[in-house]
Design a protein around this motif. Sequence first.
Motif, mmCIF file in Angstrom:
data_model
loop_
_atom_site.group_PDB
_atom_site.id
_atom_site.type_symbol
_atom_site.label_atom_id
_atom_site.label_comp_id
_atom_site.label_asym_id
_atom_site.label_seq_id
_atom_site.Cartn_x
_atom_site.Cartn_y
_atom_site.Cartn_z
ATOM 1 N N GLY A 66 158.662 -31.187 -59.986
ATOM 2 C CA GLY A 66 159.526 -31.608 -61.086
ATOM 3 C C GLY A 66 159.043 -31.020 -62.398
ATOM 4 O O GLY A 66 159.830 -30.539 -63.212
ATOM 5 N N ALA A 67 157.716 -31.015 -62.594
ATOM 6 C CA ALA A 67 157.131 -30.459 -63.822
ATOM 7 C C ALA A 67 157.437 -28.974 -63.919
ATOM 8 O O ALA A 67 157.809 -28.478 -64.988
ATOM 9 C CB ALA A 67 155.625 -30.696 -63.838
ATOM 10 N N VAL A 68 157.320 -28.274 -62.793
ATOM 11 C CA VAL A 68 157.616 -26.839 -62.789
ATOM 12 C C VAL A 68 159.065 -26.616 -63.196
ATOM 13 O O VAL A 68 159.374 -25.792 -64.054
ATOM 14 C CB VAL A 68 157.368 -26.237 -61.383
ATOM 15 C CG1 VAL A 68 157.884 -24.809 -61.320
ATOM 16 C CG2 VAL A 68 155.890 -26.285 -61.046
ATOM 17 N N ARG A 69 159.930 -27.430 -62.587
ATOM 18 C CA ARG A 69 161.356 -27.249 -62.848
ATOM 19 C C ARG A 69 161.669 -27.452 -64.318
ATOM 20 O O ARG A 69 162.426 -26.712 -64.912
ATOM 21 C CB ARG A 69 162.148 -28.234 -61.992
ATOM 22 C CG ARG A 69 163.537 -27.741 -61.683
ATOM 23 C CD ARG A 69 164.206 -28.642 -60.699
ATOM 24 N NE ARG A 69 164.047 -30.036 -61.075
ATOM 25 C CZ ARG A 69 164.257 -31.062 -60.258
ATOM 26 N NH1 ARG A 69 164.630 -30.849 -59.021
ATOM 27 N NH2 ARG A 69 164.109 -32.294 -60.661
ATOM 28 N N SER A 70 161.043 -28.474 -64.908
ATOM 29 C CA SER A 70 161.377 -28.734 -66.313
ATOM 30 C C SER A 70 160.652 -27.762 -67.235
ATOM 31 O O SER A 70 161.004 -27.651 -68.409
ATOM 32 C CB SER A 70 161.043 -30.183 -66.675
ATOM 33 O OG SER A 70 159.717 -30.471 -66.333
ATOM 34 N N ALA A 71 159.637 -27.034 -66.725
ATOM 35 C CA ALA A 71 158.927 -26.078 -67.581
ATOM 36 C C ALA A 71 159.600 -24.713 -67.579
ATOM 37 O O ALA A 71 159.452 -23.941 -68.517
ATOM 38 C CB ALA A 71 157.479 -25.942 -67.125
ATOM 39 N N VAL A 72 160.364 -24.424 -66.513
ATOM 40 C CA VAL A 72 160.914 -23.083 -66.354
ATOM 41 C C VAL A 72 161.888 -22.726 -67.479
ATOM 42 O O VAL A 72 161.738 -21.701 -68.132
ATOM 43 C CB VAL A 72 161.618 -22.952 -64.975
ATOM 44 C CG1 VAL A 72 162.565 -21.773 -64.974
ATOM 45 C CG2 VAL A 72 160.575 -22.775 -63.893
ATOM 46 N N LEU A 73 162.825 -23.597 -67.758
ATOM 47 C CA LEU A 73 163.862 -23.258 -68.732
ATOM 48 C C LEU A 73 163.301 -23.038 -70.131
ATOM 49 O O LEU A 73 163.600 -22.014 -70.747
ATOM 50 C CB LEU A 73 164.956 -24.331 -68.733
ATOM 51 C CG LEU A 73 166.055 -24.095 -67.686
ATOM 52 C CD1 LEU A 73 167.118 -25.167 -67.774
ATOM 53 C CD2 LEU A 73 166.686 -22.722 -67.878
ATOM 54 N N PRO A 74 162.458 -23.986 -70.643
ATOM 55 C CA PRO A 74 161.874 -23.731 -71.963
ATOM 56 C C PRO A 74 161.096 -22.427 -71.980
ATOM 57 O O PRO A 74 161.179 -21.665 -72.957
ATOM 58 C CB PRO A 74 160.939 -24.923 -72.181
ATOM 59 C CG PRO A 74 161.443 -25.979 -71.280
ATOM 60 C CD PRO A 74 162.077 -25.296 -70.116
ATOM 61 N N ALA A 83 155.315 -17.312 -73.441
ATOM 62 C CA ALA A 83 156.142 -18.100 -72.527
ATOM 63 C C ALA A 83 155.336 -18.505 -71.299
ATOM 64 O O ALA A 83 155.368 -19.659 -70.859
ATOM 65 C CB ALA A 83 157.358 -17.287 -72.107
ATOM 66 N N LEU A 84 154.583 -17.532 -70.786
ATOM 67 C CA LEU A 84 153.784 -17.810 -69.592
ATOM 68 C C LEU A 84 152.766 -18.906 -69.891
ATOM 69 O O LEU A 84 152.589 -19.853 -69.109
ATOM 70 C CB LEU A 84 153.075 -16.515 -69.168
ATOM 71 C CG LEU A 84 152.599 -16.480 -67.712
ATOM 72 C CD1 LEU A 84 153.792 -16.483 -66.782
ATOM 73 C CD2 LEU A 84 151.705 -15.273 -67.476
ATOM 74 N N GLY A 85 152.116 -18.771 -71.067
ATOM 75 C CA GLY A 85 151.108 -19.769 -71.457
ATOM 76 C C GLY A 85 151.707 -21.148 -71.544
ATOM 77 O O GLY A 85 151.200 -22.124 -70.969
ATOM 78 N N VAL A 86 152.864 -21.252 -72.256
ATOM 79 C CA VAL A 86 153.510 -22.551 -72.430
ATOM 80 C C VAL A 86 153.901 -23.121 -71.074
ATOM 81 O O VAL A 86 153.670 -24.293 -70.761
ATOM 82 C CB VAL A 86 154.752 -22.424 -73.342
ATOM 83 C CG1 VAL A 86 155.574 -23.700 -73.305
ATOM 84 C CG2 VAL A 86 154.329 -22.107 -74.762
ATOM 85 N N GLY A 87 154.462 -22.227 -70.234
ATOM 86 C CA GLY A 87 154.895 -22.663 -68.908
ATOM 87 C C GLY A 87 153.739 -23.221 -68.101
ATOM 88 O O GLY A 87 153.808 -24.312 -67.553
ATOM 89 N N VAL A 88 152.651 -22.471 -68.078
ATOM 90 C CA VAL A 88 151.485 -22.890 -67.294
ATOM 91 C C VAL A 88 150.948 -24.216 -67.835
ATOM 92 O O VAL A 88 150.629 -25.143 -67.075
ATOM 93 C CB VAL A 88 150.392 -21.799 -67.327
ATOM 94 C CG1 VAL A 88 149.076 -22.348 -66.778
ATOM 95 C CG2 VAL A 88 150.843 -20.595 -66.516
ATOM 96 N N ALA A 89 150.869 -24.312 -69.165
ATOM 97 C CA ALA A 89 150.362 -25.550 -69.770
ATOM 98 C C ALA A 89 151.241 -26.723 -69.379
ATOM 99 O O ALA A 89 150.743 -27.787 -68.983
ATOM 100 C CB ALA A 89 150.319 -25.397 -71.291
ATOM 101 N N ALA A 90 152.573 -26.510 -69.456
ATOM 102 C CA ALA A 90 153.504 -27.605 -69.130
ATOM 103 C C ALA A 90 153.329 -28.036 -67.684
ATOM 104 O O ALA A 90 153.285 -29.229 -67.369
ATOM 105 C CB ALA A 90 154.949 -27.164 -69.382
ATOM 106 N N VAL A 91 153.185 -27.040 -66.815
ATOM 107 C CA VAL A 91 153.021 -27.362 -65.400
ATOM 108 C C VAL A 91 151.708 -28.110 -65.181
ATOM 109 O O VAL A 91 151.652 -29.118 -64.474
ATOM 110 C CB VAL A 91 153.069 -26.073 -64.549
ATOM 111 C CG1 VAL A 91 152.635 -26.373 -63.124
ATOM 112 C CG2 VAL A 91 154.465 -25.489 -64.567
ATOM 113 N N ALA A 92 150.645 -27.619 -65.831
ATOM 114 C CA ALA A 92 149.337 -28.253 -65.661
ATOM 115 C C ALA A 92 149.400 -29.709 -66.112
ATOM 116 O O ALA A 92 148.934 -30.623 -65.420
ATOM 117 C CB ALA A 92 148.282 -27.493 -66.459
ATOM 118 N N ILE A 93 150.006 -29.937 -67.282
ATOM 119 C CA ILE A 93 150.102 -31.308 -67.786
ATOM 120 C C ILE A 93 150.920 -32.154 -66.823
ATOM 121 O O ILE A 93 150.553 -33.283 -66.494
ATOM 122 C CB ILE A 93 150.728 -31.306 -69.199
ATOM 123 C CG1 ILE A 93 149.770 -30.646 -70.193
ATOM 124 C CG2 ILE A 93 151.035 -32.735 -69.647
ATOM 125 C CD1 ILE A 93 150.359 -30.429 -71.565
#
Lengths: 168, 528
Positions: B18-26, B44-54
């Motif tokens: 779910g976290a991955v899914r919501s991180a992809v679009l932003p 973008a990659l950094g933000v995505g990875v951070a969002a997924v990690a969190i």
Amino acid sequence: MNQPPVPPLPDADDELTRVHPNYAHALRVQTALSSLPVLVAAAVSEVALRKLGLVPPGLVAGVVLLIVIALVIRIPQSRFNARGYQMGSDRLRVVRGLMFRSDTVVPFGRVQHIDVAQGPLERFFGIATLTLHTAGNHNASVSLPGLGEELARAMREDIRAHIRRETL
Amino acid sequence: MSDTRRAAPLGIVIGALGAVRSAVLPAIAIAFSGVGGGGGFLVALGVGVAAVAIGVAISYIGWRRLTYTISEADIRVESGILSRAARSVPFERIQDVSLEAKLLPRLLGLVAVKFETGAGGADDLALAYLTAAEGERLRQLVRERREDEAELAAAASADPAAPAPARAADDAGEVLFALAPGRLLTFGLFEFSLAVFAVLGGALQYLDNVTGIDVWNVDPWYRWLKQQGSTVATLSPYAQALGAVAGLAGLLVVGSVTGVVRTALRDWGFTLTRSARGFRRQRGLLTRTDVVMPAHRVQGLVIGTGMVRYRFGWHSLSFVSLAQDEKEQSHVVAPFATMTEIAPIVAASGFRLPGDTTQWQRASTRHRNDLAARDAAIFVAATIVAAIVAPPGLFLIPLGLAVLAVGANLYAWEFRRHAIDDAQIYASQGFLSPRQEIATRLKLHSVEIAQGPVARFRGYATVHLGLAGGSFAMRGVPLAEALRLRAQVLETITATDYSRLDAPPHSPPVAQALSAAQSGFSENFLAT
């Protein structure tokens, strides 16, 4: 299908008990309070119109004031007259409504919980609202305002005693 | 006997996905928006990875902090990362236990378990996610705990009416209703829907936001239409008509396909089984749900139908109870069935369908006339306006509608009727798709007679009955009849207290005999 004979209904309107007379007073105060904004608006427009000089002074505010006074005198009394209740041995009947009449019966055996509530106005006039809550979606809570404070509590005890007796 | 457990660890994966899914679009949005200049993709990659990690971390901590305990009398769930919440629900208050497996959890063999208490929507107890086996075990457990109580009571009062319920048979149960794929297809065709166009509109709006193509700008469309229009205009009238027919046929196909697909997604493999203590319904193609409803919690029945399907003899049956079905208020137990198929389900739930002996009472003819007059008056007013201002001849349209309205009201009256017998009360209404409601007299909570100004003048009323989990109203009942109904219903209600309502429906005679014999002592325990 053989239906059991219907017992005579205690449904004649003259058997309804009136609520406490103070209820009419409380309603009157309430109506007066809620018509204050209208009066203020009338006064403001009166002042504004006076500057234009289109209508004779006092016409707008006067008419509005007369209507409000008529309403404050008339409506609470008829609403008071329209309201009544009937406390049976196993049920409470509540009748209300001026234009749209509603006549509700709640058997004590279906009461989930009972509230006795008093707003500031009701406290001043020494009256209270009795509310019966049922499990049905329609009429989930049936309230009966305008009971004397003592009476409301006594009725609550009666209903509670009935529920207790049934559950034991 | 209490043990504290955790939810299935695999549930963390769902949270993480779910976290991955919501991180992809932003992340994509950042990549294309030009933030960070040339390194946009890196940002973008950094933000995505951070969002997924969190997201994964929160999912994991959430799992660590979610425990449930099953004790003697209740089930307790403690949850929350920062603010903790502990909720306990006594077994005997659980209305039904449902297992829901959305597509992703289902692939991982997980289910969400919901304990419905009737407190409404979000206030129920939910556990996500457990393994399917654990979910089934919990359900069995809840059922057994409740049965234990019932048996205890039965033993205490030496009650022969409640033989130890056959638990072995409980699992298998008898299939009451199932939707075969062929039937499902027919059902889907009747569920004709053009909702897909609304979805398309939404998608276009989204496209608009993301790409900057202005779909709501009229000009390009108008130009396109004009171009097409001129092309159409060059065609022969025959070809034009053909085009229109093709367009309509296209709509029909799209609508039907939408209906079939939606129905299949929702009702694939629909099975209703009757077990010793309740009804069990399983359905769903991707999201599979599995709901159990105790039979004695059923408060009323609703038999619905549709405008077209009614003409083909198709009906649906729902149980009204305090528990809620996904978005609906009542549980659908047969979405698309003939009356002969519905009858056994009704019988199994302890209700009776109206039969030949049912004495139907019609609504007041005055009510019918008033409704017809009211509806006609609206259109007649429109007619007058049209006659004055509109081009000549146009006033015939509202005039025709007025006649139609009168006809519809006269016809609808044929279907507006009610009946009462010694145990149940029936009501039906609606002329294009007549809907029937059945309630037990005993399980009603209040009776209200409501009258508007016209109704008072003309001597009819609406009777509202307080039904737990649903509504029950009869309109246009003559006042004397309304008073008679109220007296009859109240007579039944006042005879039994609320606490003794839930006696199983299949043994009321015994229960009544017992209550007479020993003031209803055992009946109280039979309740759950």
